[in-house]
Scaffold this motif. Structure first.
Motif, PDB file in Angstrom:
ATOM      1  N   PRO A   1       0.825  -1.213   0.000  1.00  0.00           N
ATOM      2  CA  PRO A   1       0.000   0.000   0.000  1.00  0.00           C
ATOM      3  C   PRO A   1       0.859   1.263   0.000  1.00  0.00           C
ATOM      4  O   PRO A   1       0.531   2.249  -0.666  1.00  0.00           O
ATOM      5  CB  PRO A   1      -0.812  -0.101   1.286  1.00  0.00           C
ATOM      6  N   MET A   2       1.960   1.237   0.713  1.00  0.00           N
ATOM      7  CA  MET A   2       2.859   2.391   0.754  1.00  0.00           C
ATOM      8  C   MET A   2       3.481   2.614  -0.628  1.00  0.00           C
ATOM      9  O   MET A   2       3.598   3.748  -1.092  1.00  0.00           O
ATOM     10  CB  MET A   2       3.945   2.148   1.815  1.00  0.00           C
ATOM     11  N   GLU A   3       3.855   1.531  -1.280  1.00  0.00           N
ATOM     12  CA  GLU A   3       4.436   1.614  -2.620  1.00  0.00           C
ATOM     13  C   GLU A   3       3.426   2.211  -3.593  1.00  0.00           C
ATOM     14  O   GLU A   3       3.769   3.097  -4.388  1.00  0.00           O
ATOM     15  CB  GLU A   3       4.855   0.216  -3.091  1.00  0.00           C
ATOM     16  N   ASP A   4       2.200   1.751  -3.539  1.00  0.00           N
ATOM     17  CA  ASP A   4       1.156   2.273  -4.420  1.00  0.00           C
ATOM     18  C   ASP A   4       0.969   3.775  -4.199  1.00  0.00           C
ATOM     19  O   ASP A   4       0.815   4.537  -5.151  1.00  0.00           O
ATOM     20  CB  ASP A   4      -0.173   1.542  -4.191  1.00  0.00           C
ATOM     21  N   ALA A   5       0.974   4.181  -2.946  1.00  0.00           N
ATOM     22  CA  ALA A   5       0.804   5.603  -2.625  1.00  0.00           C
ATOM     23  C   ALA A   5       1.968   6.425  -3.171  1.00  0.00           C
ATOM     24  O   ALA A   5       1.772   7.522  -3.715  1.00  0.00           O
ATOM     25  CB  ALA A   5       0.680   5.789  -1.115  1.00  0.00           C
ATOM     26  N   MET A   6       3.185   5.911  -3.059  1.00  0.00           N
ATOM     27  CA  MET A   6       4.358   6.628  -3.561  1.00  0.00           C
ATOM     28  C   MET A   6       4.335   6.728  -5.085  1.00  0.00           C
ATOM     29  O   MET A   6       4.660   7.771  -5.652  1.00  0.00           O
ATOM     30  CB  MET A   6       5.642   5.942  -3.090  1.00  0.00           C
ATOM     31  N   ILE A   7       3.950   5.647  -5.719  1.00  0.00           N
ATOM     32  CA  ILE A   7       3.874   5.653  -7.182  1.00  0.00           C
ATOM     33  C   ILE A   7       2.816   6.647  -7.643  1.00  0.00           C
ATOM     34  O   ILE A   7       3.033   7.409  -8.584  1.00  0.00           O
ATOM     35  CB  ILE A   7       3.596   4.235  -7.726  1.00  0.00           C
ATOM     36  N   GLU A   8       1.673   6.645  -6.966  1.00  0.00           N
ATOM     37  CA  GLU A   8       0.611   7.595  -7.303  1.00  0.00           C
ATOM     38  C   GLU A   8       1.085   9.032  -7.102  1.00  0.00           C
ATOM     39  O   GLU A   8       0.849   9.906  -7.943  1.00  0.00           O
ATOM     40  CB  GLU A   8      -0.640   7.317  -6.451  1.00  0.00           C
ATOM     41  N   GLU A   9       1.781   9.279  -5.996  1.00  0.00           N
ATOM     42  CA  GLU A   9       2.285  10.622  -5.716  1.00  0.00           C
ATOM     43  C   GLU A   9       3.300  11.049  -6.783  1.00  0.00           C
ATOM     44  O   GLU A   9       3.264  12.162  -7.296  1.00  0.00           O
ATOM     45  CB  GLU A   9       2.926  10.675  -4.325  1.00  0.00           C
ATOM     46  N   ARG A  10       4.198  10.140  -7.130  1.00  0.00           N
ATOM     47  CA  ARG A  10       5.211  10.425  -8.159  1.00  0.00           C
ATOM     48  C   ARG A  10       4.546  10.713  -9.498  1.00  0.00           C
ATOM     49  O   ARG A  10       4.937  11.631 -10.223  1.00  0.00           O
ATOM     50  CB  ARG A  10       6.166   9.235  -8.255  1.00  0.00           C
ATOM     51  N   SER A  11       3.512   9.933  -9.811  1.00  0.00           N
ATOM     52  CA  SER A  11       2.773  10.119 -11.048  1.00  0.00           C
ATOM     53  C   SER A  11       2.134  11.509 -11.088  1.00  0.00           C
ATOM     54  O   SER A  11       2.177  12.199 -12.116  1.00  0.00           O
ATOM     55  CB  SER A  11       1.701   9.042 -11.183  1.00  0.00           C
TER      56      SER A  11
END
Length: 188
Positions: free
Chosen positions: A117-127
Motif C-alpha cells: 500500500p505504501m508503494e502504491d501511494a508513492m507511485i501515485e504521488e510520483r505520477s
C-alpha cells in the motif's frame, strides 16, 4: 577523368554557394546514396541515417562558399561532413540512452523495503508530480513528450503526424526532458 569529375563537383559547389538549386540536386543525385550508406554504417538506423544526409545537404546549401578546393576534393569534403555529422548524432544518441537508463534506475523503487500500500501511494504521488511538472512545460514540448512517451511514437512519426520537422521535434523533446528533470529534482 578523375580531375574532370573533381572540377565538375567544385563547380557545383560554387553554383550551390550562389543558391543554385539545380546544382544542389545534381550533387545530391551523385552523393545522396553513398552519404546515406556511410551514415547508416556508422549509426545502424535508417531514420538517423536519413536525418544525417538531410543535415549534410542542408549544411552544404548554407555553407558551400566555405569549401576550399585547395584543401580537399569535393567528394572528400562531403564525406567528411557526413562522417562528422554521423558521429555527432551517434554521441547524442548514446547520451540519450544513458540518460534514459539513469532515469529508469532512479525511478525504481525497492519492493523489499516498502509495503505494497505504501508503494502504491508513492507511485501515485510520483505520477501526480510528473503530471504537474508536464503541465508547466510549454505546450509544444509537452505535446512532443506525450506523443513520444505515452503514445510510443518515434520522432519521425511525430513529425509526420504534426507536420513539424523531425529536428524540431527532437529539440522539443530534449528541452522538455531537461525541464522535467529540473522540475522533478527540485521536488525531491
Amino acid at each position: 577523368m578523375t580531375g574532370q569529375k573533381s572540377s565538375d563537383e567544385s563547380l557545383l559547389l560554387v553554383q550551390i554557394a550562389r543558391k543554385d538549386q539545380t546544382a544542389l540536386a545534381k550533387l545530391y543525385d551523385r552523393y545522396g546514396r553513398p552519404s546515406y550508406a556511410l551514415a547508416y554504417k556508422i549509426l545502424g538506423s535508417v531514420e538517423e541515417a536519413e536525418e544525417v544526409v538531410l543535415d549534410v545537404f542542408s549544411q552544404i546549401w548554407q555553407k558551400a562558399a566555405t569549401y576550399d578546393p585547395s584543401r580537399s576534393r569535393a567528394d572528400t569534403w562531403l564525406f567528411m561532413l557526413t562522417r562528422s555529422r554521423s558521429l555527432d548524432r551517434l554521441r547524442v544518441l548514446q547520451r540519450t540512452v544513458r540518460a534514459a537508463q539513469a532515469c529508469m534506475e532512479d525511478a525504481k523503487i525497492s519492493t523489499d523495503e516498502i509495503a505494497e500500500p505504501m508503494e502504491d501511494a508513492m507511485i501515485e504521488e510520483r505520477s501526480e508530480q510528473v503530471k504537474a511538472a508536464l503541465e508547466t512545460l510549454p505546450a509544444e514540448q509537452r505535446i512532443a513528450l506525450e506523443l513520444a512517451y505515452y503514445q510510443g511514437l518515434t520522432c519521425a512519426a511525430i513529425a509526420a503526424k504534426t507536420g513539424i520537422p523531425t529536428g524540431t521535434i527532437k529539440t522539443r523533446i530534449r528541452l522538455g526532458i531537461s525541464k522535467l528533470r529540473q522540475a522533478l529534482s527540485e521536488q525531491f
